[in-house]
Design a protein around this motif. Structure first.
Motif, PDB file in Angstrom:
ATOM      1  N   THR A   1      10.594  16.069  -3.528  1.00 24.83           N
ATOM      2  CA  THR A   1      10.377  15.992  -2.073  1.00 24.83           C
ATOM      3  C   THR A   1       9.543  14.759  -1.784  1.00 24.83           C
ATOM      4  O   THR A   1       8.441  14.592  -2.333  1.00 24.83           O
ATOM      5  N   TYR A   2      10.080  13.888  -0.929  1.00 24.95           N
ATOM      6  CA  TYR A   2       9.327  12.699  -0.510  1.00 24.95           C
ATOM      7  C   TYR A   2       8.717  12.963   0.858  1.00 24.95           C
ATOM      8  O   TYR A   2       9.422  13.247   1.833  1.00 24.95           O
ATOM      9  N   ALA A   3       7.372  12.876   0.939  1.00 27.01           N
ATOM     10  CA  ALA A   3       6.648  13.119   2.193  1.00 27.01           C
ATOM     11  C   ALA A   3       5.959  11.831   2.628  1.00 27.01           C
ATOM     12  O   ALA A   3       4.941  11.440   2.048  1.00 27.01           O
ATOM     13  N   PRO A   4       6.510  11.119   3.621  1.00 31.73           N
ATOM     14  CA  PRO A   4       5.837   9.896   4.101  1.00 31.73           C
ATOM     15  C   PRO A   4       4.557  10.224   4.852  1.00 31.73           C
ATOM     16  O   PRO A   4       4.404  11.316   5.410  1.00 31.73           O
ATOM     17  N   PHE A   5       3.636   9.273   4.859  1.00 31.53           N
ATOM     18  CA  PHE A   5       2.387   9.451   5.585  1.00 31.53           C
ATOM     19  C   PHE A   5       2.644   9.431   7.086  1.00 31.53           C
ATOM     20  O   PHE A   5       3.589   8.805   7.570  1.00 31.53           O
ATOM     21  N   ARG A   6       1.764  10.117   7.825  1.00 32.17           N
ATOM     22  CA  ARG A   6       1.830  10.065   9.281  1.00 32.17           C
ATOM     23  C   ARG A   6       1.427   8.677   9.755  1.00 32.17           C
ATOM     24  O   ARG A   6       0.636   7.997   9.132  1.00 32.17           O
ATOM     25  N   GLU A   7       2.009   8.284  10.890  1.00 30.65           N
ATOM     26  CA  GLU A   7       1.636   6.996  11.465  1.00 30.65           C
ATOM     27  C   GLU A   7       0.192   7.060  11.939  1.00 30.65           C
ATOM     28  O   GLU A   7      -0.243   8.039  12.549  1.00 30.65           O
ATOM     29  N   ASP A   8      -0.555   5.984  11.662  1.00 26.62           N
ATOM     30  CA  ASP A   8      -1.950   5.937  12.097  1.00 26.62           C
ATOM     31  C   ASP A   8      -2.018   5.823  13.611  1.00 26.62           C
ATOM     32  O   ASP A   8      -1.262   5.089  14.241  1.00 26.62           O
ATOM     33  N   LEU A   9      -2.939   6.564  14.206  1.00 27.54           N
ATOM     34  CA  LEU A   9      -3.193   6.473  15.640  1.00 27.54           C
ATOM     35  C   LEU A   9      -4.341   5.512  15.861  1.00 27.54           C
ATOM     36  O   LEU A   9      -5.459   5.737  15.429  1.00 27.54           O
TER      37      LEU A   9
ATOM     38  N   ARG B   1      -9.462   4.032   2.118  1.00 26.96           N
ATOM     39  CA  ARG B   1      -8.408   4.399   3.054  1.00 26.96           C
ATOM     40  C   ARG B   1      -8.058   5.874   2.870  1.00 26.96           C
ATOM     41  O   ARG B   1      -8.072   6.380   1.745  1.00 26.96           O
ATOM     42  N   TRP B   2      -7.736   6.522   3.979  1.00 28.41           N
ATOM     43  CA  TRP B   2      -7.270   7.904   3.925  1.00 28.41           C
ATOM     44  C   TRP B   2      -5.922   7.986   4.621  1.00 28.41           C
ATOM     45  O   TRP B   2      -5.766   7.614   5.788  1.00 28.41           O
ATOM     46  N   LYS B   3      -4.910   8.440   3.882  1.00 25.68           N
ATOM     47  CA  LYS B   3      -3.556   8.585   4.403  1.00 25.68           C
ATOM     48  C   LYS B   3      -3.181  10.062   4.389  1.00 25.68           C
ATOM     49  O   LYS B   3      -3.260  10.714   3.349  1.00 25.68           O
ATOM     50  N   THR B   4      -2.759  10.579   5.536  1.00 26.51           N
ATOM     51  CA  THR B   4      -2.402  11.986   5.658  1.00 26.51           C
ATOM     52  C   THR B   4      -0.886  12.160   5.601  1.00 26.51           C
ATOM     53  O   THR B   4      -0.143  11.389   6.203  1.00 26.51           O
ATOM     54  N   ILE B   5      -0.467  13.174   4.861  1.00 23.58           N
ATOM     55  CA  ILE B   5       0.965  13.453   4.750  1.00 23.58           C
ATOM     56  C   ILE B   5       1.444  14.185   6.010  1.00 23.58           C
ATOM     57  O   ILE B   5       0.798  15.134   6.446  1.00 23.58           O
TER      58      ILE B   5
ATOM     59  N   LYS C   1       0.844  -1.184   0.000  1.00 28.61           N
ATOM     60  CA  LYS C   1       0.000   0.000   0.000  1.00 28.61           C
ATOM     61  C   LYS C   1       0.886   1.243   0.000  1.00 28.61           C
ATOM     62  O   LYS C   1       2.028   1.207   0.444  1.00 28.61           O
ATOM     63  N   PRO C   2       0.375   2.362  -0.512  1.00 31.39           N
ATOM     64  CA  PRO C   2       1.176   3.590  -0.510  1.00 31.39           C
ATOM     65  C   PRO C   2       1.598   3.984   0.899  1.00 31.39           C
ATOM     66  O   PRO C   2       0.826   3.883   1.848  1.00 31.39           O
ATOM     67  N   VAL C   3       2.844   4.432   1.006  1.00 30.21           N
ATOM     68  CA  VAL C   3       3.386   4.845   2.301  1.00 30.21           C
ATOM     69  C   VAL C   3       3.773   6.316   2.306  1.00 30.21           C
ATOM     70  O   VAL C   3       4.187   6.847   3.345  1.00 30.21           O
ATOM     71  N   GLY C   4       3.657   6.994   1.173  1.00 35.86           N
ATOM     72  CA  GLY C   4       4.009   8.409   1.117  1.00 35.86           C
ATOM     73  C   GLY C   4       3.716   8.995  -0.247  1.00 35.86           C
ATOM     74  O   GLY C   4       3.238   8.304  -1.160  1.00 35.86           O
ATOM     75  N   ILE C   5       3.994  10.292  -0.372  1.00 32.84           N
ATOM     76  CA  ILE C   5       3.761  11.033  -1.612  1.00 32.84           C
ATOM     77  C   ILE C   5       5.080  11.626  -2.099  1.00 32.84           C
ATOM     78  O   ILE C   5       5.839  12.199  -1.309  1.00 32.84           O
ATOM     79  N   LEU C   6       5.339  11.486  -3.388  1.00 38.77           N
ATOM     80  CA  LEU C   6       6.493  12.119  -4.008  1.00 38.77           C
ATOM     81  C   LEU C   6       6.027  13.385  -4.729  1.00 38.77           C
ATOM     82  O   LEU C   6       5.221  13.313  -5.658  1.00 38.77           O
ATOM     83  N   HIS C   7       6.514  14.536  -4.263  1.00 37.70           N
ATOM     84  CA  HIS C   7       6.211  15.810  -4.913  1.00 37.70           C
ATOM     85  C   HIS C   7       7.307  16.090  -5.943  1.00 37.70           C
ATOM     86  O   HIS C   7       8.495  16.123  -5.603  1.00 37.70           O
ATOM     87  N   VAL C   8       6.893  16.238  -7.175  1.00 35.64           N
ATOM     88  CA  VAL C   8       7.841  16.481  -8.270  1.00 35.64           C
ATOM     89  C   VAL C   8       7.501  17.822  -8.928  1.00 35.64           C
ATOM     90  O   VAL C   8       6.361  18.028  -9.369  1.00 35.64           O
ATOM     91  N   LYS C   9       8.479  18.698  -8.975  1.00 38.74           N
ATOM     92  CA  LYS C   9       8.332  19.958  -9.700  1.00 38.74           C
ATOM     93  C   LYS C   9       9.264  19.915 -10.907  1.00 38.74           C
ATOM     94  O   LYS C   9      10.492  19.864 -10.756  1.00 38.74           O
ATOM     95  N   VAL C  10       8.656  19.896 -12.092  1.00 42.64           N
ATOM     96  CA  VAL C  10       9.431  19.906 -13.332  1.00 42.64           C
ATOM     97  C   VAL C  10       9.734  21.372 -13.657  1.00 42.64           C
ATOM     98  O   VAL C  10       8.836  22.130 -14.039  1.00 42.64           O
ATOM     99  N   ILE C  11      10.982  21.764 -13.483  1.00 38.66           N
ATOM    100  CA  ILE C  11      11.338  23.183 -13.635  1.00 38.66           C
ATOM    101  C   ILE C  11      11.622  23.515 -15.099  1.00 38.66           C
ATOM    102  O   ILE C  11      10.909  24.287 -15.722  1.00 38.66           O
ATOM    103  N   ARG C  12      12.643  22.891 -15.663  1.00 39.62           N
ATOM    104  CA  ARG C  12      12.998  23.201 -17.052  1.00 39.62           C
ATOM    105  C   ARG C  12      13.923  22.118 -17.594  1.00 39.62           C
ATOM    106  O   ARG C  12      14.442  21.270 -16.860  1.00 39.62           O
ATOM    107  N   ALA C  13      14.154  22.200 -18.908  1.00 45.62           N
ATOM    108  CA  ALA C  13      15.127  21.360 -19.591  1.00 45.62           C
ATOM    109  C   ALA C  13      15.970  22.246 -20.502  1.00 45.62           C
ATOM    110  O   ALA C  13      15.511  23.314 -20.953  1.00 45.62           O
ATOM    111  N   VAL C  14      17.192  21.808 -20.756  1.00 43.09           N
ATOM    112  CA  VAL C  14      18.104  22.605 -21.603  1.00 43.09           C
ATOM    113  C   VAL C  14      18.776  21.705 -22.623  1.00 43.09           C
ATOM    114  O   VAL C  14      19.007  20.510 -22.377  1.00 43.09           O
TER     115      VAL C  14
END
Length: 545
Positions: free
Chosen positions: A388-396, A541-545, A258-271
């Motif tokens: 930026t890799y943001a793992p999910f918070r541990e479930d309480l 399922r709901w997973k919070t970053i 199951k997913p354990v986190g979110i990968l944030h990708v910002k594509v800035i530019r290419a040259v």
């Protein structure tokens, strides 16, 4: 003379009383009744009320309860397999007990402890009924009623100061009501990864112990003490919700990640991209995906007629294994006609990222990322990303860990996120397991439409069935928890041929997502609206970053 006679009387009483107890105890243990007769067999309808009440505990559960099934075939299987099971079980007992025996050698003048005989006898256990419990999880739950009146031949010999003391276990009887769970169910033989065993009530264990030929369990008070002690120790180990787990398959090979986190990708530019058009330019765009995923790739906009495009676009991808997954970057040249040419490609391992720490990466674009493929020396440019890799918070959890996975059939939640309204971005996972009794008036080729926030996702179509099993997962990356929102699930049927009535609705349901956000998970079957008997099985399922 009076004094002498008094002393002799006291001495005789002092010796005679213990000697009388000893002789009486010996006769009590070793005496056998000579007038034992075979029991009289009578049909039930001839018994009076008192006799029937005394007989009730001996009646099999499949007679008294409709929830239990009669399993003569299973008892026949145990009977035929018992000679082989006996040897296999005894081998396990011997290998487990011998290290324990070794620890006591040298203590209390014990010179050796060993099995003289070890056999469970020729009488196998019998199952007096079997109940199968339905759940919404990927598991099979069974509750057999087991009774075993065995004739084991187990003799352990203790050598104490060169004196051999044989200890024999006799007249063993075991009554138990375990719960056997096969979970999780997986598409790999034998189709389950673990066997989990728990006792639903305290077991009844009765036996005798012969020491030097006499049954010490006949000593008043000792029998009850030993019985209660055994029940307490066994209950502390295996009484529900505690369990004994037997792994069958390697968890790494069958685990449904199951997913354990979110990968944030910002594509800035290419040259310095390759020139693909006749005018010496290209129309580049970027596609992003994670290795091992079947989801559609994320795609940037197309920037026309440039070799140095700037996008500054952000994307989010669900990560299941940050240690092994890699970000796949492919840069294409958009063409109005024909296939789009790939300008370059590159891979970025997620294990290089530190959680919640933005990382800028300038990557050289290659013709091919395969190790065996010869890389072209021609320059293909570079691409600049911010990752930026943001793992999910541990479930309480509300309940302790030992209760996880052992809810009742109508228990649909397995966790909570605590008090108050949860905040922050997260991932909504919707798994459509299957449906039952979905029936169309013209055709039955069901598929599912998931509609949420204007976005529609579609499952595969299964032809000619009223009980489809899709087993598909859908993801929605959200900036805020969907506390006041609903997700619309619609079951449709589509004719495979040409027809005026090609599509037909088989029912729908709206699910309130606030329960999912607060509890973390819901696994439930919903009755479909506008359907006669249709039911759909959905896990959220709901997973919070």
């Amino acid at each position: 003379m009076g004094l002498l006679s008094s002393l002799l009387g006291v001495l005789g009483f002092g010796l005679g009383l213990p000697l009388g107890f000893l002789i009486g105890f010996y006769i009590f243990i070793y005496s056998e009744s000579r007038d034992v007769e075979d029991p009289e067999i009578r049909p039930l309808y001839e018994l009076d009320t008192v006799s029937l009440e005394d007989l009730m505990p001996e009646i099999p559960l499949w007679v008294k309860s409709p929830d239990f099934d009669r399993v003569d075939w299973l008892n026949k299987f145990l009977s035929d397999m018992w000679p082989f099971l006996d040897k296999a079980i005894c081998k396990i007992i011997r290998s487990s007990a011998e290290p324990i025996f070794t620890e006591y050698i040298g203590k209390f003048k014990i010179e050796s402890i060993e099995f003289e005989n070890l056999s469970l006898g020729h009488l196998p256990p019998t199952i007096h009924g079997l109940k199968v419990v339905e759940t919404n999880e990927r598991e099979l739950v069974m509750e057999p009623a087991i009774r075993w009146a065995g004739n084991p031949n187990i003799v352990v010999v203790l050598t104490i100061s060169s004196i051999r003391v044989p200890i024999q276990l006799v007249d063993l009887q075991v009554f138990a009501a375990p719960r056997v769970t096969l979970k999780p169910l997986v598409p790999t033989i034998p189709c389950f990864a673990n066997i989990v065993v728990s006792l639903m009530e305290k077991p009844c264990i009765d036996f005798g112990i012969n020491v030097l030929g006499g049954d010490i369990m006949s000593i008043p008070g000792l029998y009850r003490y030993v019985q209660e002690r055994i029940k307490k120790e066994v209950s502390n180990l295996y009484l529900w919700p505690k369990s004994y787990d037997v792994p069958i398959l390697d968890a790494s090979t069958v685990a449904l990640k199951k997913p354990v986190g979110i990968l944030h990708v910002k594509v800035i530019r290419a040259v310095k991209l390759l020139k693909m058009d006749l005018l010496g330019l290209s129309d580049p765009y970027v596609k992003l995906s994670l290795s091992g995923e079947k989801l559609p790739a994320k795609k940037t906009t197309v920037i026309k007629k440039t070799l140095n495009p700037e996008w500054n676009e952000e994307f989010k991808l669900a990560v299941k294994d940050p240690q092994s997954q890699m970000l796949q970057i492919n840069v294409y040249d958009w063409d109005k006609v024909g296939a789009h040419d790939r300008l370059g490609t590159q891979l970025y391992p997620l294990k290089l990222l530190t959680p919640n720490v933005p990382t800028e990466a300038t990557l050289d674009l290659l013709k091919d990322t395969s190790i065996s493929a010869p890389h072209s020396k021609k320059l293909r440019g570079q691409i600049l990303l911010e990752l930026t890799y943001a793992p999910f918070r541990e479930d309480l959890r509300i309940f302790s860990g030992i209760l996880e996975g052992y809810g009742r059939k109508d228990s649909i939640t397995d966790g909570a996120s605590g008090n108050g309204s949860p905040k922050g971005a997260g991932l909504l996972l919707l798994s459509v397991q299957g449906a039952h009794d979905v029936e169309g008036s013209r055709h039955n080729n069901p598929y599912v439409l998931i509609i949420f926030r204007g976005e529609t996702k579609k499952s595969k179509m299964i032809k000619r069935t009223r009980n489809p099993a899709w087993d598909e997962e859908f993801q929605f990356l959200l900036e805020e928890p969907p506390l006041e929102e609903k997700i619309h699930i619609k079951v449709m049927s589509k004719r495979t041929g040409i027809s005026f009535h090609s599509k037909e609705s088989l029912g729908h349901v709206d699910i309130n997502l606030s329960d999912v956000v607060h509890n973390g998970r819901i696994n439930q079957k919903y009755h479909l609206i506008d359907s006669k008997n249709g039911v759909i099985h959905v896990e959220l399922r709901w997973k919070t970053i």
